[in-house]
Design an enzyme around this catalytic site. Structure first.
Site, PDB file in Angstrom:
ATOM      1  N   ALA A 143    -141.851 -41.667  13.529  1.00  0.00           N
ATOM      2  CA  ALA A 143    -142.579 -40.493  13.039  1.00  0.00           C
ATOM      3  C   ALA A 143    -141.685 -39.600  12.190  1.00  0.00           C
ATOM      4  CB  ALA A 143    -143.147 -39.709  14.215  1.00  0.00           C
ATOM      5  N   ILE A 174    -139.003 -40.585  10.455  1.00  0.00           N
ATOM      6  CA  ILE A 174    -138.417 -41.260   9.293  1.00  0.00           C
ATOM      7  C   ILE A 174    -139.409 -41.192   8.132  1.00  0.00           C
ATOM      8  CG2 ILE A 174    -137.681 -43.473   8.334  1.00  0.00           C
ATOM      9  CD1 ILE A 174    -136.632 -44.223  11.089  1.00  0.00           C
ATOM     10  N   GLU A 212    -140.893 -42.684   5.596  1.00  0.00           N
ATOM     11  CA  GLU A 212    -140.961 -43.999   4.968  1.00  0.00           C
ATOM     12  C   GLU A 212    -141.336 -43.933   3.488  1.00  0.00           C
ATOM     13  OE1 GLU A 212    -142.356 -43.235   7.812  1.00  0.00           O
ATOM     14  OE2 GLU A 212    -141.701 -44.650   9.354  1.00  0.00           O
ATOM     15  N   ASP A 270    -121.350 -34.179 -30.140  1.00  0.00           N
ATOM     16  CA  ASP A 270    -120.859 -34.504 -31.467  1.00  0.00           C
ATOM     17  C   ASP A 270    -121.567 -33.589 -32.454  1.00  0.00           C
ATOM     18  OD1 ASP A 270    -119.560 -35.848 -33.490  1.00  0.00           O
ATOM     19  OD2 ASP A 270    -121.098 -37.388 -33.664  1.00  0.00           O
ATOM     20  N   ASN A 285    -144.150 -33.810  10.395  1.00  0.00           N
ATOM     21  CA  ASN A 285    -143.431 -34.267  11.580  1.00  0.00           C
ATOM     22  C   ASN A 285    -143.707 -33.360  12.783  1.00  0.00           C
ATOM     23  OD1 ASN A 285    -140.513 -35.261   9.644  1.00  0.00           O
ATOM     24  ND2 ASN A 285    -142.305 -36.441  10.241  1.00  0.00           N
TER      25      ASN A 285
END
Length: 919
Positions: free
Chosen positions: A282, A284, A286, A328, A707
């Site tokens: 949960a 992590i 993904e 340059d 989360n």
């Protein structure tokens, strides 16, 4: 090959003896032996990694490894299908990343493209055409206008030879070359040596090869470039750091849940382990890796539309961090097109505009004949500029830009005459050229002689220092009179004024003599033709700045990005352009390559902290400047188009090559190629890079806030010792992480840059994607609100089902409806979060509620997915879902409204407080 052979002061006879050759060249036998000794005249490149290794690298980053582990965890938790889905995401992402980078890579050896295919060489006393690869030291070869120089060589004979060395030096004006040694300013300025990779602009020559392949100056630069290892991008480092942070957080939470489940709820060890694995999965994110990749890819596409091609995805974000641009001058800040700016005549000065001549505010239209609109003195100068000229300017149908057949200086005069409406072809019919005395570096003048009826007009142009001494008369108001010391002082004062402004001046004079016979024409030589001249006037020219450069430089200043000009051009020209475009003030310090060599690293660091530009620098010096800036903690973008720029381009955090005027070597070394050679495109790319980083933080905030509502209901289950049934199953948690979260998150990756993004300083090097502000908003604000709402939704259904009657809850349908409602509440909270995350502080309604269609596509997908999982019998069992009631849907639809409004209030208060502090 000995470096002694590069000594331009060494007698030619001694050099030929050392090379064991002569004016007739080598024999085929000797050349064949030398080819075996020295190898082919080519640039050897370091062995490239195999495509398989490059492909596999896309699957072995820390985040990719975390995804592989996540898949295993999902499978161990009993969710084989979702474990496979996680792996599928990883595979698709890796293939996509490889394809994007492989498509941008060059398929051919671009360094070889810099060398000509064939060369006219003297072998066995005959002139033969051979492959340039087979040239060897000691070979004698021919050069003419339009040829690329195939190797480093010493001149044996030369006629009016001019070589364009801009690929090596950045200098726009061709170098005059001759057999006699003349010292010049800066590297590669030896008059009697030509270098591989340069091009002949005018004249002819015969030269002997002193170095081939990797021993050439070209090869040395290529070798220096190849030695540079690829720098790990800041984004890669940051993602690695973020992956470690997320992994640690997930493991700690998983361990806490495992221990709590065993000792507090008295769950069996196997059930506790599966439960803990679910919590790890949960936490992590993904979707992080595919979202990052897609966000970068979208940035690449947006940049491509703004004329910037990015070869490496991570370079997109690195651009947003850029603190210093080493630019340059020629072709980057300027147009790489010499243009006449001023005309000085004894009677007054003309400023040349894009349409004609401006004098006292009056514009003379270029479509009218000069004879009708110009003064007699102006007409005379235009006639000399047009007829004493060997260059042609043609329209290139492909590039839709003028194509120059000759030198840039003469091309500027051609354009000037076209603006004046002068018909050169028509005038040459009336007064054809009967003789030419070519330009040479000794006298710095060119003369053409024209016959008009019974008169010879001798037209001369050249450097004022050489031409003025040959003038005894001066034309004023169409009348020639004797030149005075006061006239000469006025002329020299005008010339000095132009020099201070960084302009290049060219003077014009003439003499008319009666035509007698052809013998008279044949007898006119430098000594008797270029004397007793009548001075007409001066032209001052420069390589003008790009029109859009002023706004681009101003944006860089507002964004606190420092621009340092690093050019091979002269000090005066460099400073003039820098001040003109607002790059620096007039008090800027100009450091030459010679001065830079004498500076210690400590002195250079001190100098780089102030206003500074570099002129007449060599490739190693530009590389040193970039390296020193990096040791000072700067994120450096280096621009360039020549071979000389390649090492610095490779060393820089972001190498930016010019797509039109850039050499293939520069393009190979760069991370980004500008298809329009426009410095302003760099600024647009920086803005896009900043937007990408901001979007990644928005995505991270969005992902992390879900989360909390995933974890809090599970915590309730643990701390109630099972009295409160588990509000979410592991399958439902993974449904949020991989199903409903993904598309809205990808929509955040395509969000446009917020207003004012280019009025903020580059982010600090110690700033991180995951910071305290994001953590606070994700967990203590967005997450807390979503947790409260989802928990409320759970109890809303539970109470309806008769809670705390445990037997009733465990009957099946009631429990499934409760968990379905919890999942649905989280999804509808995420709908509000997706909208809230679109801006950091600005109002959602200011940028437009529906201005990002991809966000709404994701929201619609979330609702459809929830409906399919809830109402499809086969999926109901897998995901523990059941259909919701009408009152449930009404509750859910109301959820996003107060959450969005509450967040709008918070952002409004934040803006009010910021304005109060500012005022």
């Amino acid at each position: 090959m000995s470096d002694e052979n590069r000594d331009a002061t060494r007698p030619l006879a001694e050099l030929l003896s050392d090379l064991k050759t002569n004016e007739a060249g080598l024999s085929e036998d000797v050349a064949a032996k030398r080819l075996q000794t020295y190898g082919q005249n080519t640039i050897h490149r370091q062995k490239q990694q195999s495509q398989l290794v490059i492909f596999l690298k896309n699957f072995t980053s820390l985040m990719a490894i975390l995804l592989w582990v996540s898949g295993i965890i999902a499978m161990l938790s009993g969710s084989v299908e979702l474990g496979i889905a996680i792996w599928a995401v990883n595979i698709i992402n890796g293939v996509f990343s490889y394809w994007q980078e492989h498509r941008a890579a060059k398929a051919t050896d671009s360094l070889m493209a810099m060398l000509p295919t064939y060369t006219r060489v003297h072998r066995d006393g005959k002139v033969k055409q051979i492959d340039a690869l087979d040239l060897v030291p000691g070979d004698v070869f021919d050069l003419q206008a339009g040829n690329a120089v195939p190797a480093d060589a010493r001149l044996m004979a030369a006629t009016s030879l001019q070589v364009d060395q801009s690929a090596l030096t950045g200098e726009t004006v061709p170098e005059l070359k001759s057999v006699e040694f003349t010292p010049g300013e800066g590297k590669y300025s030896e008059s009697n040596i030509v270098y591989a990779g340069t091009a002949v602009g005018a004249g002819t020559a015969e030269a002997v090869v002193i170095a081939t392949g990797m021993n050439t100056e070209f090869g040395k630069i290529a070798s220096l470039t190849e030695k540079q290892s690829n720098i790990t991008s800041p984004l890669t480092l940051e993602l690695n750091r973020l992956t470690k942070q997320v992994s640690i957080i997930a493991m700690i939470i998983g361990a806490l849940f495992f221990i709590t489940a065993i000792f507090f709820v008295h769950y069996p060890i196997n059930k506790s382990f599966i439960f803990a694995l679910g919590m790890i999965v949960a936490f992590i994110p993904e979707g992080l890796l595919p979202t990052v990749t897609l966000s970068l890819a979208q940035g690449v596409q947006k940049m491509a539309k703004r004329h910037a091609l990015v070869k490496d995805l991570n370079s997109v974000e690195t651009l947003g961090e850029t603190t210093v641009i080493c630019s340059d001058k020629t072709g980057t800040l300027t147009q790489n097109q010499m243009t006449v700016n001023h005309i000085w005549l004894p009677t007054g000065e003309f400023t040349v505009s894009g349409q004609g001549y401006v004098n006292n505010g009056q514009v003379q239209q270029h479509n009218q004949p000069v004879a009708k609109t110009g003064t007699p003195d102006l007409n005379r100068l235009i006639s000399i500029a047009a007829l004493n000229n060997d260059t042609q300017v043609e329209n290139d149908t492909k590039s839709k830009k003028p194509k120059i057949l000759g030198t840039p200086t003469e091309a500027a005069l051609v354009i000037l005459c076209q603006k004046a409406g002068f018909n050169t072809k028509q005038h040459l019919k009336i007064m054809p050229r009967v003789k030419e005395l070519p330009f040479d570096s000794r006298r710095k003048m060119m003369t053409t002689i024209h016959q008009e009826n019974q008169q010879l007009d001798i037209y001369v142009k050249g450097a004022l220092s050489d031409l003025l001494g040959q003038c005894t008369m001066i034309q004023e108001n169409g009348i020639a009179r004797e030149i005075t010391d006061a006239d000469k002082q006025a002329i020299n004062a005008a010339n000095k004024k132009y020099a201070v402004q960084g302009l290049r001046s060219l003077s014009f004079a003439y003499r008319a003599v009666p035509f007698k016979n052809q013998d008279q024409v044949d007898g006119l030589e430098i000594a008797n033709a270029e004397k007793q001249l009548t001075f007409v006037g001066l032209t001052a020219m420069s390589d003008p700045p790009r029109p859009e450069i002023y706004d681009a430089v101003n944006k860089c200043h507002e964004a606190q990005i420092k621009i340092i000009m690093v050019t091979g051009d002269s000090q005066l020209t460099a400073k003039s352009i820098a001040v003109q475009i607002g790059l620096t003030s007039n008090q800027v310090r100009v450091v030459t390559g010679t001065e830079l060599d004498k500076m210690s690293d400590a002195d250079l660091k001190v100098a780089l902290k102030g206003e500074i530009i570099f002129a007449r620098v060599a490739p190693e010096q530009k590389y040193r400047i970039v390296s020193t800036l990096q040791t000072m903690g700067e994120v450096v973008a280096s621009t360039g188009d020549g071979v000389n720029d390649a090492p610095a381009l490779k060393k820089a955090n972001i190498g930016v090559a010019m797509g039109i005027t850039g050499t293939d070597v520069a393009k190979d070394a760069a991370n980004m190629i500008l298809t329009d050679d426009n410095f302003a495109s760099i600024v647009a790319a920086v803005e896009e890079g900043r937007a990408v980083y901001s979007n990644l933080q928005k995505f991270l905030l969005y992902i992390l806030n879900s989360n909390m509502p995933e974890a809090v209901p599970s915590a309730l289950f643990l701390f109630s010792r099972g009295l409160i049934p588990l509000p979410l199953t592991i399958m439902q948690i993974l449904t949020v992480d991989l199903g409903t979260d993904m598309l809205p998150a990808l929509g955040l990756g395509s969000e446009m840059a917020e207003p004012g993004v280019m009025k903020q300083p580059p982010r600090a090097r110690n700033a991180h994607l995951l910071n305290k502000r994001i953590l606070w908003k994700a967990f203590a604000w967005y997450g807390a609100i979503a947790s409260a709402v989802s928990t409320l939704a759970y109890f809303f259904v539970n109470i309806q089902a008769g809670w705390p009657n445990q037997a009733l809850l465990s009957s099946g349908i009631g429990y499934s409806r409760a968990t379905t409602m919890t999942l649905a509440a989280i999804i509808f909270c995420q709908i509000a979060a997706a909208l809230n995350c679109r801006t950091k502080d600005e109002s959602l309604f200011k940028i437009g509620l529906f201005s990002n269609p991809m966000i709404w596509t994701g929201i619609i997908f979330e609702i459809i997915l929830l409906t399919v999982l809830s109402y499809t019998p086969v999926l109901q069992g897998v995901f523990h879902m059941t259909p919701l009631l009408g009152t449930d849907w009404l509750f859910l639809c109301i959820i996003p409204i107060p959450i969005v409004l509450i967040e709008e209030l918070r952002k409004w208060l934040l803006r009010v407080r910021r304005r109060a502090v500012t005022n």
